[in-house]
Scaffold this motif. Sequence first.
Motif, PDB file in Angstrom:
ATOM      1  N   THR A 253       0.857  -1.187   0.000  1.00 42.86           N
ATOM      2  CA  THR A 253       0.000   0.000   0.000  1.00 42.86           C
ATOM      3  C   THR A 253       0.888   1.230   0.000  1.00 42.86           C
ATOM      4  OG1 THR A 253       0.017   0.227   2.405  1.00 42.86           O
ATOM      5  CG2 THR A 253      -1.753  -1.101   1.484  1.00 42.86           C
ATOM      6  N   TYR A 254       0.345   2.336  -0.438  1.00 46.42           N
ATOM      7  CA  TYR A 254       0.920   3.627  -0.095  1.00 46.42           C
ATOM      8  C   TYR A 254       0.519   3.847   1.369  1.00 46.42           C
ATOM      9  CZ  TYR A 254       2.258   8.544  -0.505  1.00 46.42           C
ATOM     10  OH  TYR A 254       2.879   9.753  -0.331  1.00 46.42           O
ATOM     11  N   PRO A 255       1.372   4.497   2.198  1.00 46.03           N
ATOM     12  CA  PRO A 255       1.008   4.672   3.605  1.00 46.03           C
ATOM     13  C   PRO A 255      -0.395   5.270   3.791  1.00 46.03           C
ATOM     14  CG  PRO A 255       3.261   5.382   3.242  1.00 46.03           C
ATOM     15  CD  PRO A 255       2.694   5.073   1.892  1.00 46.03           C
ATOM     16  N   LYS A 256      -1.039   4.843   4.856  1.00 50.64           N
ATOM     17  CA  LYS A 256      -2.360   5.329   5.272  1.00 50.64           C
ATOM     18  C   LYS A 256      -3.467   4.978   4.280  1.00 50.64           C
ATOM     19  CE  LYS A 256      -2.143   6.418   8.644  1.00 50.64           C
ATOM     20  NZ  LYS A 256      -1.917   5.408   9.732  1.00 50.64           N
ATOM     21  N   SER A 257      -3.371   3.773   3.735  1.00 45.95           N
ATOM     22  CA  SER A 257      -4.356   3.329   2.739  1.00 45.95           C
ATOM     23  C   SER A 257      -5.079   2.052   3.145  1.00 45.95           C
ATOM     24  CB  SER A 257      -3.661   3.114   1.385  1.00 45.95           C
ATOM     25  OG  SER A 257      -3.054   4.295   0.935  1.00 45.95           O
ATOM     26  N   GLY A 258      -5.036   1.729   4.443  1.00 46.68           N
ATOM     27  CA  GLY A 258      -5.713   0.518   4.908  1.00 46.68           C
ATOM     28  C   GLY A 258      -4.778  -0.653   5.106  1.00 46.68           C
TER      29      GLY A 258
ATOM     30  N   TYR B 138       0.582   9.603  -6.448  1.00 44.95           N
ATOM     31  CA  TYR B 138       0.147   9.442  -7.839  1.00 44.95           C
ATOM     32  C   TYR B 138       0.999   8.390  -8.551  1.00 44.95           C
ATOM     33  CZ  TYR B 138      -1.730  13.952  -6.407  1.00 44.95           C
ATOM     34  OH  TYR B 138      -2.350  14.943  -5.686  1.00 44.95           O
ATOM     35  N   ASP B 139       2.314   8.512  -8.417  1.00 43.96           N
ATOM     36  CA  ASP B 139       3.216   7.553  -9.062  1.00 43.96           C
ATOM     37  C   ASP B 139       3.067   6.160  -8.462  1.00 43.96           C
ATOM     38  OD1 ASP B 139       4.159   9.672 -10.540  1.00 43.96           O
ATOM     39  OD2 ASP B 139       6.019   9.922  -9.399  1.00 43.96           O
ATOM     40  N   HIS B 140       2.850   6.107  -7.155  1.00 47.01           N
ATOM     41  CA  HIS B 140       2.753   4.826  -6.446  1.00 47.01           C
ATOM     42  C   HIS B 140       1.539   4.037  -6.931  1.00 47.01           C
ATOM     43  CE1 HIS B 140       2.939   2.057  -2.998  1.00 47.01           C
ATOM     44  NE2 HIS B 140       4.062   2.637  -2.615  1.00 47.01           N
TER      45      HIS B 140
ATOM     46  N   TRP C  61      -0.668  -0.197 -10.435  1.00 51.06           N
ATOM     47  CA  TRP C  61      -1.820  -0.474 -11.313  1.00 51.06           C
ATOM     48  C   TRP C  61      -1.350  -1.011 -12.661  1.00 51.06           C
ATOM     49  CZ3 TRP C  61      -6.898  -1.095 -11.138  1.00 51.06           C
ATOM     50  CH2 TRP C  61      -7.686  -0.872 -12.262  1.00 51.06           C
ATOM     51  N   GLU C  62      -0.323  -0.412 -13.192  1.00 50.75           N
ATOM     52  CA  GLU C  62       0.203  -0.851 -14.498  1.00 50.75           C
ATOM     53  C   GLU C  62       0.773  -2.269 -14.418  1.00 50.75           C
ATOM     54  OE1 GLU C  62      -0.244   0.648 -17.422  1.00 50.75           O
ATOM     55  OE2 GLU C  62      -1.417   2.073 -16.250  1.00 50.75           O
ATOM     56  N   LYS C  63       1.404  -2.597 -13.306  1.00 50.54           N
ATOM     57  CA  LYS C  63       2.042  -3.909 -13.155  1.00 50.54           C
ATOM     58  C   LYS C  63       1.034  -5.038 -13.000  1.00 50.54           C
ATOM     59  CE  LYS C  63       6.661  -4.317 -12.761  1.00 50.54           C
ATOM     60  NZ  LYS C  63       7.366  -4.499 -13.988  1.00 50.54           N
TER      61      LYS C  63
ATOM     62  N   LYS D 151      -2.056  15.068 -12.973  1.00 52.37           N
ATOM     63  CA  LYS D 151      -1.175  13.945 -12.633  1.00 52.37           C
ATOM     64  C   LYS D 151      -1.784  12.586 -12.978  1.00 52.37           C
ATOM     65  CE  LYS D 151       1.619  16.383  -9.326  1.00 52.37           C
ATOM     66  NZ  LYS D 151       1.624  16.981  -7.998  1.00 52.37           N
ATOM     67  N   MET D 152      -3.100  12.506 -12.994  1.00 51.05           N
ATOM     68  CA  MET D 152      -3.753  11.219 -13.280  1.00 51.05           C
ATOM     69  C   MET D 152      -4.238  11.116 -14.726  1.00 51.05           C
ATOM     70  SD  MET D 152      -3.424   9.556 -10.465  1.00 51.05           S
ATOM     71  CE  MET D 152      -4.585   8.188 -10.410  1.00 51.05           C
ATOM     72  N   LYS D 153      -3.947  12.125 -15.508  1.00 45.57           N
ATOM     73  CA  LYS D 153      -4.383  12.144 -16.915  1.00 45.57           C
ATOM     74  C   LYS D 153      -3.811  10.933 -17.662  1.00 45.57           C
ATOM     75  CE  LYS D 153      -4.852  15.176 -20.875  1.00 45.57           C
ATOM     76  NZ  LYS D 153      -4.422  16.388 -21.562  1.00 45.57           N
TER      77      LYS D 153
END
Length: 295
Positions: free
Chosen positions: A45-50, A173-175, A180-182, A283-285
Amino acid sequence: MSSSKPSFSDYFGKLGGIPMYKKFIEQFHNVEEFEARPDDLVIVTYPKSGTTWISEILDLIYNHGDVEKCKRDAIYKRVPFMELIIPRLTNGVEDLNDMQSPRLVKKHLPVQLLPSSFWKNNCKMVYVARNANDVAVSYYYFYQMAKMHPDPGTWEEFLDKFMTGKVAFGSWYDHVKGWWEKKKDYCKLYLFYEDMKQDPKCEIQKLLKFLDKDLPEETVDKILYHSSFDMMKQNPSANYTTMPKFCMDHSVSPFMRKGVSGDWKNQFTVVQYERFEEDYEKKMKGSTLQFHSEI
């Protein structure tokens, strides 16, 4: 707040261009050399995401809903945080090496920094993503209570740092996009925090299917109950209250604070929200990744 307090550069360096705790960087060769086992399950996870939530659910699944077994130790011992290596205090790699299989391995690393042995062994991975607004707010409070961080400053100042990726583990955003891509290429399950809040039973069923596990309905219901926010908040083996105060000060903010979706509305001003959304769109475009900012 005194300006003489330690700054960002006192706490963080760069690891592959990603802001990281200096103590992690010093020990990162141990992480890179880690030998994964084929039956390891990696929780990312990215920190603080459950992170703690999904870790508790998976430990309950692995122990067939045996609640007492899941109280055998604190969550950070049952599911070691691999890259957390602070000499004379804690060592995620050593904790994992001492564990019997199958192991649950916690990570916050961006996809490009994951040790190669996990890819080579085709280990299963579960990634949980949470909407950026709520992560930013939760991370702000975590920075205040977890003493491995510099003072976050005001909410406005911290939000700027979050948007520019000048926080531990870098850009949200990058994380989320990198993992997701992988997911197309490897054995990965990509879950969303908001879906887990909305229909936790459905998400537990997804986990069971992904892990090729079959549990009776009553066991699934038991897991649901004991992994609920209210139950985990009261559970010393899940709520991090066993951490020493010099590491985490729960009087500043509890580790398990609210556990809701949409709390960002209580923190963002209208101006901050508009600026954040404009930056988010840029950033999410081009990404197919979609989030719910509330449920």
